[in-house]
Every structure is written in C-alpha cells, then in structure tokens.
Design a protein around this motif. Structure first.
Motif, mmCIF file in Angstrom:
data_model
loop_
_atom_site.group_PDB
_atom_site.id
_atom_site.type_symbol
_atom_site.label_atom_id
_atom_site.label_comp_id
_atom_site.label_asym_id
_atom_site.label_seq_id
_atom_site.Cartn_x
_atom_site.Cartn_y
_atom_site.Cartn_z
ATOM 1 N N VAL A 162 45.002 35.249 45.411
ATOM 2 C CA VAL A 162 44.356 36.563 45.398
ATOM 3 C C VAL A 162 42.840 36.410 45.528
ATOM 4 O O VAL A 162 42.180 37.109 46.293
ATOM 5 N N VAL A 212 45.064 45.005 52.337
ATOM 6 C CA VAL A 212 45.598 45.345 51.015
ATOM 7 C C VAL A 212 47.115 45.158 50.931
ATOM 8 O O VAL A 212 47.628 44.664 49.930
ATOM 9 N N LEU A 247 48.841 41.705 50.069
ATOM 10 C CA LEU A 247 48.543 41.337 48.697
ATOM 11 C C LEU A 247 49.344 42.181 47.715
ATOM 12 O O LEU A 247 49.849 41.691 46.710
ATOM 13 N N LEU A 248 49.463 43.455 48.048
ATOM 14 C CA LEU A 248 50.207 44.378 47.196
ATOM 15 C C LEU A 248 51.653 43.905 47.074
ATOM 16 O O LEU A 248 52.227 43.879 45.980
ATOM 17 N N VAL A 301 51.770 40.640 45.022
ATOM 18 C CA VAL A 301 51.501 40.877 43.603
ATOM 19 C C VAL A 301 52.664 41.596 42.931
ATOM 20 O O VAL A 301 53.004 41.305 41.791
#
Lengths: 287, 294
Positions: free
Chosen positions: A215, A262, A265-266, A269
C-alpha cells in the motif's frame, strides 16, 4: 437475578437506553458518510464530461456515462504501462523487502552474535532519518549511478526498511528455538533451516507486513515525482499530478486516473483487511 | 565431524542475514544524511562547483520568514485537527468497543478506507469539493441558503489551512480510532460495571474511566500526529501549492521548492538538516513515552 441482568446491560455499555444507542449509531453513520462521500464523488466525477465537473446545481450521477475518459487515458496517455509500472514497482519492492526484513529480523531474534546489541540500536536509530532529509544528496548520487528516471531508483532506498525488521523480529521471536535445533540435528544448513523451517511459519507476518509495504509503495509520491521523468516510466500517483496542466486542468481525466489507482488497492485491502489492520496496529505500537 | 561446521555457519549466518539491510542503509540513508550536512555548508546549484560558505545557509535560514512560517503553519494545522481527531476518534472507538453496536466491521472499514487510498487522488477530489466557484460544498451551501457568498476554501490563508487540516483529519481519523480502540480493548469491563453500580452515568464513565486509561495511547497518537503534521507534503502541494501567501507552506514543501524547483541545493540542505534534527527530537520524545509504557 434482576441485578445480574442490569449489570450485564451496563457491561454492554448501557444498551437498554435506546436513545443513546441511536445517537451513537447516527454519529457513526455521519462520520462514515464523511469518509465515504469523497470516494463516491471520485467515482461519479470520473464518468463525467469536463463540462459537468464544476456546475451548479451539481450533477450527482452523470446521465451519460463517459467511459471514454478511461479510454483516453489508456490510449493517449499511456496509462496501461503506467499502471503496470505501479504494479511492478510495488510488487518487486514488497517482495524483496520481505526477504531482507525477515532475514534480518530472524538474525536479531534467534542468533547470538558479537555486536548484536549495537547493530540493533543502529537499526532503531535509522528510523529517525526521514527520507525527505536525504533527497538532495540522493538526487546527486543518482545522477552518477544513472538511477534518475529509473524505477529501481524508487525501489532501492525503500528496501532498507528498519520498521520491517522490527516487525519480522517480533514474529520470529514467537517461534520456538526447538524448531531450529531439530533442523540442525537433522543436518540442515543454516540457510536451509531458514528457508524450509522458518519461512513457512512466518506467513501471517508476511501477509501483514507485505500488505502495509505494498500500500505504501503503491501510493508513494514525493520521491518518485522527483526522479521519474518520461511518461512511460511514471507511476500512477506521479502520472495523476502530471495530468495537471496550468491553464486547463483535465479534472475528468484526473478523476478517471484516480479510479484506476484506487480500485486495485481497494480490492486488495478488502481481501486482506484483517492482516492490514492487525499489521498497522502492531507496527505502530511495537515499532 | 559435522558439529564444528554448524558452529561456524551459526557464527557467520546472522551477519550475512543482516548485511543486505546495512549495505542499503549505508548507501541510501547514512551516507546521504552525512553528505546532506556537508552540502548545507556550501553554495551549490546541483551541477556546478560546490563553494564552501560555512554556516551562511543556516544564518539565512534562521532569518528567513518563510522557514518560521512553515513551522508555524504546521503548528496551526496540528491544532486545527489533532484535538478534534482524538476526541471524535475516542468517542467512535468507544462506540465500536460496545457490544450492542451493529455493523462494526462495516464502520471500522468505512472509517479506515481514506487511510490507504492514494493521497494524490484524495487531494484532487478535495479540489473538486472545495473549489470556490462551483465546488460541490459551496454549491450545496448556497443552494440551501446557508451562505450568500462562496467560501474561499483554498484561496484565503485561514480557510486554506483549515482545508488542509480537514483533509489530514479525513485521512487519519480512522487510523487513530483503531489505535484508540486497541487501547480501549485493554480496559476491563468490570470497571464500567462498578461505576454503573455506583450510579455513574455513561458520560461520567467516559471522562473518569475511559480518558484516564487511554491517556498513554492518546499521547502516542499525538506524537505520531506531530511527526505526520511536520512532514506534510502531498496534501498542501496539490491542494494549494503552499499558498495563498505561503499560508500552507510546510517544511518539506519548502525543502522541495528550494531543491527541485529553485535548485538551491545548499540552502535546501540546511532545511533538510533542520528537519532531520526536528524529527530526531520528536522521535526521542516518542521513545521515552514508549519506554515508560513498558
């Protein structure tokens, strides 16, 4: 009997009071709106035409979805290769860091050697050197090493990761010494012991540290923006800023590019949220 | 026969294991920071000859209003968000720590999301939200009749500082809440029960039990926020470029300007060295707090 029930309720924070629980829930919902709304606005704006970005009344969801924003990024602004760069950079940097950090963390946790105390204090002290303070000399060193405009220039300084050594050391310390001794008696070499016996038992540590490092590297901005120059070497964060034009900023493209940065990564995560949160808390408190 | 070989390996192995770290540390951290101190004593534009000028850069820096302003801005931004963040964070953490709350997993993630989303992306979204002319917030405020004239979110010094502070709050509220939540989880529920038996209200319990027992954690969050605020770069760089009138200039932004925009490498290095000293002092304070904790 009634007394016990009441006590239980108190232990649960007085849940019998419907008003205060509703108030608490409402507060939580408002704060979540504050944190999630900008993301909604990001997604909505990424599908707008530039003329729909700054208008009053605001357009909450565009009536025509302008997917061509994304096409323009990939076709004309090299966002395909830029996304690949971000991915390659973050993955490479994370994997190598994990190896170096676990080796060093293992050495500090399980070996007795001369100078260990001093060297560990040195690792500790190195946390105090902020990367920002080394940028100027590093830049001139890079000129000589031809690392300007090279993604290895971004990766190399981040591989020396004192935080990661602490992190892995904690995990290694929790492994029983007998594991290593048994392997040695079986005739394993030191490195084989590490690779065959220790590594498989560090999985949860790798997951936690790995996701944190990934991240961090994915969102890394300052140093990459200093050294990366040509469009095909940029990472997503740097490319977003590079889209900004002094006269006519293409905010619709910047928003579409932000979505590209984004979303992966979203997803990652959401899959690893437990490891990420646990790792971040461990890292902050123990490091 | 084999035993001595193992011993030899055991002696050498740890040094081999730690060597990658130390090699990289010397090349990319230690040597540059020492080199930085040397450059700060010279006049250098990055490519020509370095001219040794002693402490002139530092004399100039300490009489440079922008430098003091950058520290002052950081302090103001800190005051604008840290107390609010810790207070709200603690309340939210208490709510998530109670057994009756529903949707805990969702809320925890919802608050934490801004922390890992690219700062650059978030900064640009904030530009769309805060634009003076037709940014979303001003449009909505005007449409519902709360304001007549648009608020210059990014165009007047105090509003700009507040905007940067709000964005930092946005990014770090969830993270600090999670830290406080771990602090809360260490408090025994018996204490609250005892307080309840003694007739304490929930608000009283919050102030007399919760706050004193998470004081260390609050302090810890404060130190982390201090480090974070004084090293702010991306938020003000994208939102306001340090303006208006340098009201959101931060030490790292000033370092960036002097080095990679104005090419005053000598002067920039004196900023870097001061920044290094500042961070070292804060880290030492942090370690002391941490030691007391154990």
């Amino acid at each position: 009997m009634e007394k016990t029930v009441k006590l239980q309720a108190a232990g649960h924070g007085g849940g019998k009071n419907i008003w205060s629980s509703s108030l608490a829930f409402a507060l939580m919902a408002i704060v979540s709106l504050f944190t999630l709304f900008p993301l909604f606005w990001l997604f909505s704006s990424s599908l707008k035409d530039i003329s729909e970005i700054f208008v009053n009344p605001p357009i909450w969801v565009p009536s025509v979805l302008h997917w061509e924003n994304f096409r323009e990024l990939f076709v004309e602004r090299k966002f395909g290769i830029i996304t690949w760069n971000s991915f390659l950079l973050s993955t490479t940097s994370t994997l190598i860091s994990l190896i170096f950090c676990s080796l060093a963390g293992f050495a500090f946790a399980k070996y007795k050697f001369k100078g260990k105390q001093f060297l560990f204090v040195l690792v500790l002290a190195s946390l105090m050197i902020p990367h920002e303070a080394t940028m100027v000399p590093l830049f001139s060193i890079y000129k000589n090493l031809h690392l300007i405009d090279n993604i290895w220039g971004v990766i190399l300084p981040d591989l020396a990761n004192a935080f990661g050594i602490f992190f892995m050391r904690q995990y290694c310390m929790s492994l029983p010494d007998e594991m290593m001794e048994a392997a040695r008696i079986d005739g394993c070499s030191e490195f084989k012991t590490f690779r065959r016996i220790i590594l498989p038992n560090l999985r949860s540590g790798f997951a936690g540290l790995g996701i944190i490092l990934f991240v961090k590297q994915w969102n890394n901005f300052l140093w990459p923006s200093v050294i990366l120059r040509s469009q095909e070497n940029l990472t997503l964060s740097v490319a977003l800023k590079a889209l900004e034009d002094s006269n006519n900023t293409p905010y619709h493209l910047i928003m579409a590019g932000s979505v590209i940065s984004v979303v992966p990564l979203l997803i990652i995560v959401l899959i690893f949220q437990k490891q990420l949160i646990a790792g971040m808390i461990d890292g902050a408190i123990k490091g | 026969m084999k035993a001595p070989k193992w011993n030899k390996q055991m002696l050498v192995a740890p040094y081999i294991y730690i060597s990658p770290y130390f090699i990289l540390f010397f090349i990319f951290s230690l040597y540059p920071i020492l080199y930085s101190i040397y450059i700060s004593l010279t006049d250098w534009n990055g490519s020509g000859e370095k001219v040794f000028i002693g402490f002139d850069n530092y004399m100039q820096l300490f009489s440079d209003n922008d430098f003091w302003l950058s520290l002052w801005n950081s302090a103001l931004i800190f005051l604008m968000y840290v107390p609010l963040m810790l207070f709200v964070g603690l309340i939210l953490a208490s709510i998530l720590n109670s057994n009756w709350m529903v949707g805990k997993g969702f809320f925890r993630m919802a608050l934490f999301v801004p922390n890992f989303v690219s700062v650059v992306a978030v900064s640009f979204v904030f530009i769309l939200l805060l634009n003076t002319q037709d940014g979303l917030i001003n449009s909505v405020l005007r449409n519902i009749g709360l304001i007549d004239n648009p608020i210059p979110w990014l165009e007047s010094p105090w509003w700009a500082r507040l905007s940067v502070a709000m964005m930092v709050l946005y990014r770090w509220l969830g993270y600090n809440m999670l830290l406080l939540l771990t602090g809360l989880q260490n408090i025994s529920k018996d204490l609250y029960e005892a307080a309840y038996v003694d007739g304490a209200t929930k608000i009283k319990s919050f102030f007399y039990i919760t706050i004193p027992l998470v004081k260390k954690m609050l302090l810890f969050c404060t130190v982390l926020s201090t480090i974070g605020t004084f090293s702010l770069f991306t938020e003000p760089y994208i939102l306001t470029q340090g303006g208006p009138l340098n009201s959101t200039l931060t030490p790292v932004l000033m370092l960036y300007r002097e080095s990679f925009q104005n090419f005053n490498f000598g002067y920039a290095s004196s900023i870097a060295v001061c920044f290094f000293v500042l961070m070292m002092v804060i880290s030492l304070v942090q370690m002391r707090i941490f030691d007391e904790k154990e």
